[in-house]
Design a protein around this motif. Structure first.
Motif, PDB file in Angstrom:
ATOM      1  N   PRO A  25       0.836  -1.198   0.000  1.00  0.00           N
ATOM      2  CA  PRO A  25       0.000   0.000   0.000  1.00  0.00           C
ATOM      3  C   PRO A  25       0.879   1.260   0.000  1.00  0.00           C
ATOM      4  N   VAL A  26       0.523   2.222  -0.831  1.00  0.00           N
ATOM      5  CA  VAL A  26       1.270   3.481  -0.898  1.00  0.00           C
ATOM      6  C   VAL A  26       0.297   4.638  -0.714  1.00  0.00           C
ATOM      7  N   GLY A  27       0.515   5.432   0.323  1.00  0.00           N
ATOM      8  CA  GLY A  27      -0.353   6.570   0.614  1.00  0.00           C
ATOM      9  C   GLY A  27       0.404   7.881   0.509  1.00  0.00           C
ATOM     10  N   ALA A  28       0.095   8.800   1.401  1.00  0.00           N
ATOM     11  CA  ALA A  28       0.733  10.115   1.428  1.00  0.00           C
ATOM     12  C   ALA A  28       0.390  10.784   2.753  1.00  0.00           C
ATOM     13  N   THR A  29       1.135  11.838   3.072  1.00  0.00           N
ATOM     14  CA  THR A  29       0.828  12.690   4.226  1.00  0.00           C
ATOM     15  C   THR A  29       0.708  14.108   3.698  1.00  0.00           C
ATOM     16  N   GLU A  30      -0.529  14.630   3.685  1.00  0.00           N
ATOM     17  CA  GLU A  30      -0.764  15.928   3.061  1.00  0.00           C
ATOM     18  C   GLU A  30      -2.063  16.528   3.580  1.00  0.00           C
ATOM     19  N   GLN A  31      -2.156  17.831   3.478  1.00  0.00           N
ATOM     20  CA  GLN A  31      -3.367  18.521   3.916  1.00  0.00           C
ATOM     21  C   GLN A  31      -4.589  17.964   3.199  1.00  0.00           C
ATOM     22  N   HIS A  32      -5.679  17.844   3.955  1.00  0.00           N
ATOM     23  CA  HIS A  32      -6.956  17.420   3.376  1.00  0.00           C
ATOM     24  C   HIS A  32      -8.072  18.372   3.790  1.00  0.00           C
ATOM     25  N   GLY A  33      -7.802  19.651   3.588  1.00  0.00           N
ATOM     26  CA  GLY A  33      -8.809  20.651   3.883  1.00  0.00           C
ATOM     27  C   GLY A  33      -8.957  20.904   5.375  1.00  0.00           C
ATOM     28  N   PRO A  34      -9.876  21.790   5.760  1.00  0.00           N
ATOM     29  CA  PRO A  34     -10.037  22.147   7.166  1.00  0.00           C
ATOM     30  C   PRO A  34     -10.800  21.111   7.981  1.00  0.00           C
ATOM     31  N   HIS A  35     -11.326  20.087   7.313  1.00  0.00           N
ATOM     32  CA  HIS A  35     -12.242  19.156   7.974  1.00  0.00           C
ATOM     33  C   HIS A  35     -11.704  17.736   8.112  1.00  0.00           C
ATOM     34  N   MET A  36     -10.479  17.478   7.625  1.00  0.00           N
ATOM     35  CA  MET A  36     -10.010  16.093   7.613  1.00  0.00           C
ATOM     36  C   MET A  36      -8.506  16.027   7.850  1.00  0.00           C
ATOM     37  N   GLY A  37      -8.085  14.961   8.549  1.00  0.00           N
ATOM     38  CA  GLY A  37      -6.698  14.794   8.927  1.00  0.00           C
ATOM     39  C   GLY A  37      -5.762  14.573   7.747  1.00  0.00           C
ATOM     40  N   GLU A  43      -4.363   6.274   5.477  1.00  0.00           N
ATOM     41  CA  GLU A  43      -5.397   5.579   6.244  1.00  0.00           C
ATOM     42  C   GLU A  43      -6.223   4.663   5.339  1.00  0.00           C
ATOM     43  N   ILE A  44      -6.631   5.161   4.193  1.00  0.00           N
ATOM     44  CA  ILE A  44      -7.436   4.328   3.305  1.00  0.00           C
ATOM     45  C   ILE A  44      -6.585   3.239   2.667  1.00  0.00           C
ATOM     46  N   ALA A  45      -5.329   3.527   2.357  1.00  0.00           N
ATOM     47  CA  ALA A  45      -4.439   2.491   1.815  1.00  0.00           C
ATOM     48  C   ALA A  45      -4.295   1.341   2.808  1.00  0.00           C
ATOM     49  N   ASP A  46      -4.083   1.685   4.066  1.00  0.00           N
ATOM     50  CA  ASP A  46      -3.896   0.684   5.117  1.00  0.00           C
ATOM     51  C   ASP A  46      -5.172  -0.133   5.323  1.00  0.00           C
ATOM     52  N   LYS A  47      -6.315   0.557   5.522  1.00  0.00           N
ATOM     53  CA  LYS A  47      -7.565  -0.145   5.812  1.00  0.00           C
ATOM     54  C   LYS A  47      -8.006  -1.011   4.630  1.00  0.00           C
ATOM     55  N   LEU A  48      -7.886  -0.472   3.432  1.00  0.00           N
ATOM     56  CA  LEU A  48      -8.297  -1.213   2.241  1.00  0.00           C
ATOM     57  C   LEU A  48      -7.441  -2.461   2.044  1.00  0.00           C
ATOM     58  N   CYS A  49      -6.128  -2.278   2.111  1.00  0.00           N
ATOM     59  CA  CYS A  49      -5.242  -3.414   1.839  1.00  0.00           C
ATOM     60  C   CYS A  49      -5.273  -4.443   2.958  1.00  0.00           C
ATOM     61  N   ARG A  50      -5.519  -4.023   4.192  1.00  0.00           N
ATOM     62  CA  ARG A  50      -5.689  -4.988   5.278  1.00  0.00           C
ATOM     63  C   ARG A  50      -6.894  -5.891   5.003  1.00  0.00           C
ATOM     64  N   ALA A  51      -7.993  -5.277   4.617  1.00  0.00           N
ATOM     65  CA  ALA A  51      -9.198  -6.057   4.346  1.00  0.00           C
ATOM     66  C   ALA A  51      -8.989  -7.003   3.167  1.00  0.00           C
ATOM     67  N   VAL A  52      -8.310  -6.529   2.126  1.00  0.00           N
ATOM     68  CA  VAL A  52      -8.071  -7.352   0.947  1.00  0.00           C
ATOM     69  C   VAL A  52      -7.072  -8.466   1.261  1.00  0.00           C
ATOM     70  N   SER A  53      -6.056  -8.154   2.044  1.00  0.00           N
ATOM     71  CA  SER A  53      -5.082  -9.162   2.442  1.00  0.00           C
ATOM     72  C   SER A  53      -5.755 -10.294   3.214  1.00  0.00           C
ATOM     73  N   GLN A  54      -6.630  -9.942   4.127  1.00  0.00           N
ATOM     74  CA  GLN A  54      -7.325 -10.963   4.912  1.00  0.00           C
ATOM     75  C   GLN A  54      -8.245 -11.803   4.032  1.00  0.00           C
ATOM     76  N   ARG A  55      -8.850 -11.176   3.024  1.00  0.00           N
ATOM     77  CA  ARG A  55      -9.766 -11.917   2.161  1.00  0.00           C
ATOM     78  C   ARG A  55      -9.031 -12.816   1.183  1.00  0.00           C
ATOM     79  N   THR A  56      -7.897 -12.354   0.659  1.00  0.00           N
ATOM     80  CA  THR A  56      -7.192 -13.099  -0.389  1.00  0.00           C
ATOM     81  C   THR A  56      -6.049 -13.949   0.141  1.00  0.00           C
ATOM     82  N   SER A  57      -5.654 -13.750   1.395  1.00  0.00           N
ATOM     83  CA  SER A  57      -4.495 -14.418   2.006  1.00  0.00           C
ATOM     84  C   SER A  57      -3.176 -14.008   1.359  1.00  0.00           C
ATOM     85  N   VAL A  58      -3.152 -12.849   0.685  1.00  0.00           N
ATOM     86  CA  VAL A  58      -1.902 -12.310   0.133  1.00  0.00           C
ATOM     87  C   VAL A  58      -1.285 -11.394   1.180  1.00  0.00           C
ATOM     88  N   PRO A  59      -0.028 -11.641   1.587  1.00  0.00           N
ATOM     89  CA  PRO A  59       0.590 -10.805   2.619  1.00  0.00           C
ATOM     90  C   PRO A  59       0.661  -9.336   2.221  1.00  0.00           C
TER      91      PRO A  59
END
Length: 253
Positions: A25-37, A43-59
């Motif tokens: 997973p490759v993400g970034a650290t950058e401003q996301h407006g006044p309303h989001m971290g 965060e989405i790279a981590d959560k998405l790939c964790r779920a897919v890894s668990q479903r597919t058994s790919v590390p």
């Protein structure tokens, strides 16, 4: 199925069971407006790939939290960019290490738009050096047509918009400030532009789109699509081999 939890004696068997594949997973650290971290992309790279890894058994390899975010300028604090050449070389070296650990199918899942070009360069370098390594760069908004429609619904040059805010409300609500969503809307000003401008010249507050339209319900549905469709894409890749078996280096006989 997380690389960081697997011991070296366990790794060969885990990779063999997963078609010698791994997910980066490759993400970034950058401003996301006044309303989001600032960690939304990672965060989405981590959560998405964790779920897919668990479903597919790919590390899943540990996610990269820094990306090519130069276009977000220095107008707003929070963006920590790396140069494109730095991202290219970093992913190349990660791919080298994964290859020498036994990986022969590497799925790079990118959740930040302007990482795409450096990641494609890293792909070119990896497959030129390792003849039996297959590499895919999968940009999260393009996983499938329904995922693409969701991301682009309110802005062609979207950022911190309805889609991203909805996803975070669903999977990481702690990084969203709901009380600021209604005032965060800022329209896409890129239509008809010949040049690619940095965000300081296209947005008043770092947003492109309409986060006021976001909801956790929409985010849960879209995240489900992303998990389903990325899992299906990776499953297809696990059974694929090159159309021809010609070596990269050997000349025509």
């Amino acid at each position: 199925m997380f690389w960081s939890h697997i011991t070296w004696p366990e790794l060969p068997d885990r990779l063999a069971q997963a078609g010698q594949a791994a997910i980066l997973p490759v993400g970034a650290t950058e401003q996301h407006g006044p309303h989001m971290g600032c960690g939304m992309d990672t965060e989405i790279a981590d959560k998405l790939c964790r779920a897919v890894s668990q479903r597919t058994s790919v590390p899943m390899l540990p996610p990269l939290p820094y990306g090519c975010s130069l276009g977000h300028s220095r107008r707003w604090p929070g963006t920590i960019p790396v140069q494109p050449i730095t991202l290219i070389e970093l992913v190349k070296q990660i791919g080298d290490g994964a290859y020498h650990s036994g990986v022969r199918r590497l799925f790079i899942v990118n959740t930040h738009v302007t990482n795409a070009a450096p990641l494609r360069c890293a792909l070119e370098m990896l497959r030129a050096e390792h003849d039996d390594l297959m590499v895919a760069v999968i940009n999260s908004p393009d996983i499938s047509e329904r995922v693409r429609r969701f991301h682009f619904a309110d802005a062609a040059d979207w950022h911190a918009n309805d889609a991203e805010t909805s996803l975070m409300l669903a999977v990481s609500p702690e990084i969203v400030r709901p009380e600021r969503m209604a005032q965060a809307d800022d329209p896409d000003r890129t239509e008809g532009q010949v040049f690619a401008h940095p965000v300081n010249r296209t947005s008043l507050n770092g947003v492109t789109g309409y986060p006021s339209q976001a909801s956790a319900e929409k985010g849960r549905e879209a995240f489900g699509w992303m998990v389903d469709d990325l899992s299906a894409l990776i499953q297809r890749g696990l059974s694929q081999t090159p159309p021809l078996a010609h070596s990269y280096s050997d000349p025509v006989a």
